[in-house]
Write a protein that holds these residues in place. Structure first.
Motif, PDB file in Angstrom:
ATOM      1  N   LYS A 158       0.836  -1.198   0.000  1.00 31.41           N
ATOM      2  CA  LYS A 158       0.000   0.000   0.000  1.00 31.41           C
ATOM      3  C   LYS A 158       0.877   1.257   0.000  1.00 31.41           C
ATOM      4  N   VAL A 159       1.902   1.260   0.852  1.00 31.86           N
ATOM      5  CA  VAL A 159       2.816   2.403   0.931  1.00 31.86           C
ATOM      6  C   VAL A 159       3.498   2.644  -0.408  1.00 31.86           C
ATOM      7  N   LYS A 160       3.999   1.585  -1.020  1.00 31.09           N
ATOM      8  CA  LYS A 160       4.718   1.759  -2.284  1.00 31.09           C
ATOM      9  C   LYS A 160       3.803   2.320  -3.365  1.00 31.09           C
ATOM     10  N   ALA A 161       2.554   1.838  -3.406  1.00 36.19           N
ATOM     11  CA  ALA A 161       1.612   2.335  -4.407  1.00 36.19           C
ATOM     12  C   ALA A 161       1.340   3.826  -4.210  1.00 36.19           C
ATOM     13  N   VAL A 162       1.205   4.240  -2.953  1.00 37.24           N
ATOM     14  CA  VAL A 162       0.946   5.659  -2.661  1.00 37.24           C
ATOM     15  C   VAL A 162       2.164   6.512  -2.988  1.00 37.24           C
ATOM     16  N   VAL A 163       3.346   6.061  -2.588  1.00 32.90           N
ATOM     17  CA  VAL A 163       4.570   6.813  -2.893  1.00 32.90           C
ATOM     18  C   VAL A 163       4.736   6.951  -4.406  1.00 32.90           C
ATOM     19  N   ARG A 164       4.476   5.873  -5.128  1.00 34.39           N
ATOM     20  CA  ARG A 164       4.601   5.922  -6.590  1.00 34.39           C
ATOM     21  C   ARG A 164       3.623   6.936  -7.189  1.00 34.39           C
ATOM     22  N   LEU A 224      12.084   2.418  -5.976  1.00 32.46           N
ATOM     23  CA  LEU A 224      11.774   3.269  -7.115  1.00 32.46           C
ATOM     24  C   LEU A 224      13.048   3.871  -7.715  1.00 32.46           C
ATOM     25  N   VAL A 225      14.003   4.201  -6.864  1.00 36.91           N
ATOM     26  CA  VAL A 225      15.294   4.686  -7.350  1.00 36.91           C
ATOM     27  C   VAL A 225      15.967   3.613  -8.209  1.00 36.91           C
ATOM     28  N   ALA A 226      15.922   2.379  -7.718  1.00 36.36           N
ATOM     29  CA  ALA A 226      16.516   1.271  -8.475  1.00 36.36           C
ATOM     30  C   ALA A 226      15.811   1.068  -9.811  1.00 36.36           C
ATOM     31  N   GLU A 227      14.490   1.213  -9.819  1.00 33.34           N
ATOM     32  CA  GLU A 227      13.737   1.080 -11.067  1.00 33.34           C
ATOM     33  C   GLU A 227      14.187   2.096 -12.111  1.00 33.34           C
ATOM     34  N   ALA A 228      14.605   3.283 -11.635  1.00 32.37           N
ATOM     35  CA  ALA A 228      15.054   4.330 -12.546  1.00 32.37           C
ATOM     36  C   ALA A 228      16.520   4.173 -12.931  1.00 32.37           C
ATOM     37  N   GLY A 229      17.159   3.117 -12.410  1.00 32.62           N
ATOM     38  CA  GLY A 229      18.550   2.873 -12.744  1.00 32.62           C
ATOM     39  C   GLY A 229      19.543   3.543 -11.830  1.00 32.62           C
ATOM     40  N   GLY A 230      19.063   4.064 -10.707  1.00 31.15           N
ATOM     41  CA  GLY A 230      19.952   4.709  -9.749  1.00 31.15           C
ATOM     42  C   GLY A 230      20.443   3.744  -8.687  1.00 31.15           C
ATOM     43  N   HIS A 231      21.516   4.127  -8.006  1.00 30.51           N
ATOM     44  CA  HIS A 231      22.050   3.338  -6.891  1.00 30.51           C
ATOM     45  C   HIS A 231      21.630   4.026  -5.599  1.00 30.51           C
ATOM     46  N   ALA A 232      20.735   3.394  -4.836  1.00 28.73           N
ATOM     47  CA  ALA A 232      20.187   3.994  -3.617  1.00 28.73           C
ATOM     48  C   ALA A 232      21.124   3.795  -2.431  1.00 28.73           C
ATOM     49  N   VAL A 233      21.352   4.878  -1.691  1.00 31.02           N
ATOM     50  CA  VAL A 233      22.175   4.846  -0.482  1.00 31.02           C
ATOM     51  C   VAL A 233      21.385   5.495   0.645  1.00 31.02           C
ATOM     52  N   ILE A 234      21.156   4.759   1.714  1.00 31.49           N
ATOM     53  CA  ILE A 234      20.485   5.322   2.888  1.00 31.49           C
ATOM     54  C   ILE A 234      21.559   5.845   3.823  1.00 31.49           C
ATOM     55  N   ALA A 235      21.484   7.123   4.164  1.00 26.50           N
ATOM     56  CA  ALA A 235      22.514   7.735   5.001  1.00 26.50           C
ATOM     57  C   ALA A 235      21.899   8.717   5.981  1.00 26.50           C
ATOM     58  N   GLU A 236      22.485   8.782   7.158  1.00 30.01           N
ATOM     59  CA  GLU A 236      21.999   9.686   8.205  1.00 30.01           C
ATOM     60  C   GLU A 236      23.123   9.971   9.192  1.00 30.01           C
ATOM     61  N   SER A 237      23.018  11.082   9.879  1.00 34.44           N
ATOM     62  CA  SER A 237      23.901  11.394  10.999  1.00 34.44           C
ATOM     63  C   SER A 237      23.021  11.713  12.200  1.00 34.44           C
ATOM     64  N   PRO A 238      22.729  10.726  13.039  1.00 34.03           N
ATOM     65  CA  PRO A 238      21.857  10.955  14.205  1.00 34.03           C
ATOM     66  C   PRO A 238      22.532  11.875  15.217  1.00 34.03           C
ATOM     67  N   GLY A 239      21.781  12.274  16.237  1.00 36.15           N
ATOM     68  CA  GLY A 239      22.376  13.046  17.312  1.00 36.15           C
ATOM     69  C   GLY A 239      23.326  12.176  18.111  1.00 36.15           C
ATOM     70  N   GLY A 240      24.348  12.792  18.674  1.00 36.75           N
ATOM     71  CA  GLY A 240      25.325  12.045  19.470  1.00 36.75           C
ATOM     72  C   GLY A 240      26.555  11.698  18.664  1.00 36.75           C
ATOM     73  N   PRO A 241      27.369  10.773  19.136  1.00 34.74           N
ATOM     74  CA  PRO A 241      28.617  10.423  18.451  1.00 34.74           C
ATOM     75  C   PRO A 241      28.365   9.924  17.027  1.00 34.74           C
ATOM     76  N   PHE A 242      29.232  10.351  16.108  1.00 33.77           N
ATOM     77  CA  PHE A 242      29.089   9.955  14.710  1.00 33.77           C
ATOM     78  C   PHE A 242      30.167   8.927  14.396  1.00 33.77           C
ATOM     79  N   ASN A 243      29.831   7.663  14.660  1.00 34.17           N
ATOM     80  CA  ASN A 243      30.780   6.580  14.402  1.00 34.17           C
ATOM     81  C   ASN A 243      30.016   5.359  13.889  1.00 34.17           C
ATOM     82  N   GLU A 244      30.755   4.374  13.404  1.00 35.20           N
ATOM     83  CA  GLU A 244      30.122   3.223  12.776  1.00 35.20           C
ATOM     84  C   GLU A 244      29.274   2.425  13.757  1.00 35.20           C
ATOM     85  N   ALA A 245      29.750   2.278  14.989  1.00 31.80           N
ATOM     86  CA  ALA A 245      28.993   1.519  15.980  1.00 31.80           C
ATOM     87  C   ALA A 245      27.633   2.165  16.251  1.00 31.80           C
TER      88      ALA A 245
END
Length: 381
Positions: free
Chosen positions: A16-22, A70-91
């Motif tokens: 349902k979400v994907k249909a609405v986003v599309r 949807l990004v992949a459907e368009a031929g793009g490479h999707a990357v999810i990225a964020e910098s939350p509050g607090g220390p910015f490290n891999e852990a």
């Protein structure tokens, strides 16, 4: 004129979400208008802290998965990225991604999860206040950015939506420097606008299925709105969101300053809406934050400002029964107005800049905003 598309979405059931986003993106021209084959596309959620999606604090993983596919459907490479509050490290990133179910969304969609913690300074001469911005490196590596925010109230800036979400470009604890150096609410709002302008998100989507009212962005109460909204303009998207929450844009510092800078529509009359009628989603009973900015002391001498702030301005108060003594509030307090004593936070009220980062980042929801009697009188004028 500005374009905004919105559709009813009662829950987060994936298909349902994907249909609405599309549908919402198709109204704006389709995903191919925003993503070209071979593009590295950074998808930016709101992951302010480790919270289950059910808490209505973070962008829901089903929407992130839909956008990534949807990004992949368009031929793009999707990357999810964020910098939350607090220390910015891999852990920290691994922990936040897992709790917020971004790990699941990435695995289901084939998107890459970014663990890049490099930081760079970027020159931005076009900025109103910020001529140089320190950002997480991953954002500058992207060919395109898609901004997927969570609609919530916010103790400092009244409402957090598309423009405020791009503050996540600023790495972890460096966010505190931006709060400290721009403690005036209008200055901070203009800094947020500059950061969003640097990011230049090509597409902006608001998760307004389950929102947050009251003392957001992390300590409020979930509020069902049942809506997904999209626009190629983050400022227009926020004006639409404010209308839905029944908040005057002039009471939202980011929107008010964007209007002054002629970056935003003044109201929904300047927006072309597609999809469902926005009026059916307006929440007249939506509970606004307990605070709103009061700037009555700017031109007074410093010693007078401190006296008036102590008697007029709201301030954080700590619930001893809820506090777990983790110290995160003190660690992330921009002016260092908080310290830990006997395992509990102690506030130097004269040093507080009312950014309410302590409330925003408290994992135990132990921070409440105290409103002096005089504040209640002045804020109602």
């Amino acid at each position: 004129m500005y374009n905004v598309s919105l559709y009813k979405c009662e829950d987060y059931e994936y298909e349902k979400v994907k249909a609405v986003v599309r549908k919402a993106i198709d109204d704006l021209g389709g995903i191919s208008c925003f993503v070209s084959k071979g593009d590295r596309v950074l998808i930016k959620p709101n992951l302010v802290m480790k919270k289950s999606p059910d808490a209505a604090v973070t962008t829901h993983p089903s929407i992130m998965r839909a956008v990534a596919e949807l990004v992949a459907e368009a031929g793009g490479h999707a990357v999810i990225a964020e910098s939350p509050g607090g220390p910015f490290n891999e852990a920290m990133l691994k922990s936040v991604y897992k709790t917020c179910q971004m790990t699941d969304a990435a695995e289901a969609s084939g998107a890459e999860l970014s663990y890049n913690t490099e930081v760079r300074d970027v020159s931005f001469p076009e900025g109103r206040l910020l001529k140089k911005i320190t950002v997480a490196d991953e954002f500058m590596k992207a060919d395109k950015i898609i901004n997927v925010c969570k609609l919530k109230t916010h103790g400092m800036v009244r409402m957090t939506g598309a423009v405020k979400n791009m503050f996540g470009m600023i790495p972890g604890t460096i966010k505190a420097e931006y709060h400290l150096n721009r403690s005036n609410i209008n200055d901070f709002a203009n800094a947020l606008i500059d950061i969003c302008l640097l990011a230049k998100p090509v597409l902006n989507i608001t998760d307004a299925v389950e929102c947050m009212e009251g003392n957001g962005p992390t300590g409020g109460t979930p509020k069902h709105v049942g809506l997904i909204i999209a626009s190629d303009n983050p400022f227009a998207l926020d004006i639409a969101s404010a209308y839905i929450l029944n908040i005057n844009p002039k009471d939202i510092p980011v929107s008010a300053e964007a209007i002054k800078r002629e970056l935003s529509p003044k109201n929904i009359d300047e927006i072309i809406f597609m999809g469902d009628s926005i009026k059916q989603f307006v929440k007249t009973d939506f509970v606004a934050p307990a605070t709103k900015p009061i700037n009555v002391t700017e031109k007074l001498p410093l010693f007078m400002r401190r006296i008036i702030n102590d008697t007029l301005q709201p301030y954080p108060e700590f619930n001893k029964n809820k506090c777990v003594g983790c110290g995160r509030c003190a660690d992330n307090c921009p002016p260092k107005a908080l310290s830990m004593k006997d395992g509990r936070p102690r506030l130097e009220k004269a040093n507080c800049i009312r950014c309410f980062c302590c409330q925003e980042l408290c994992p135990a929801v132990a921070v409440e905003i105290k409103k002096p009697v005089l504040y209640r009188v002045v804020s109602s004028l």
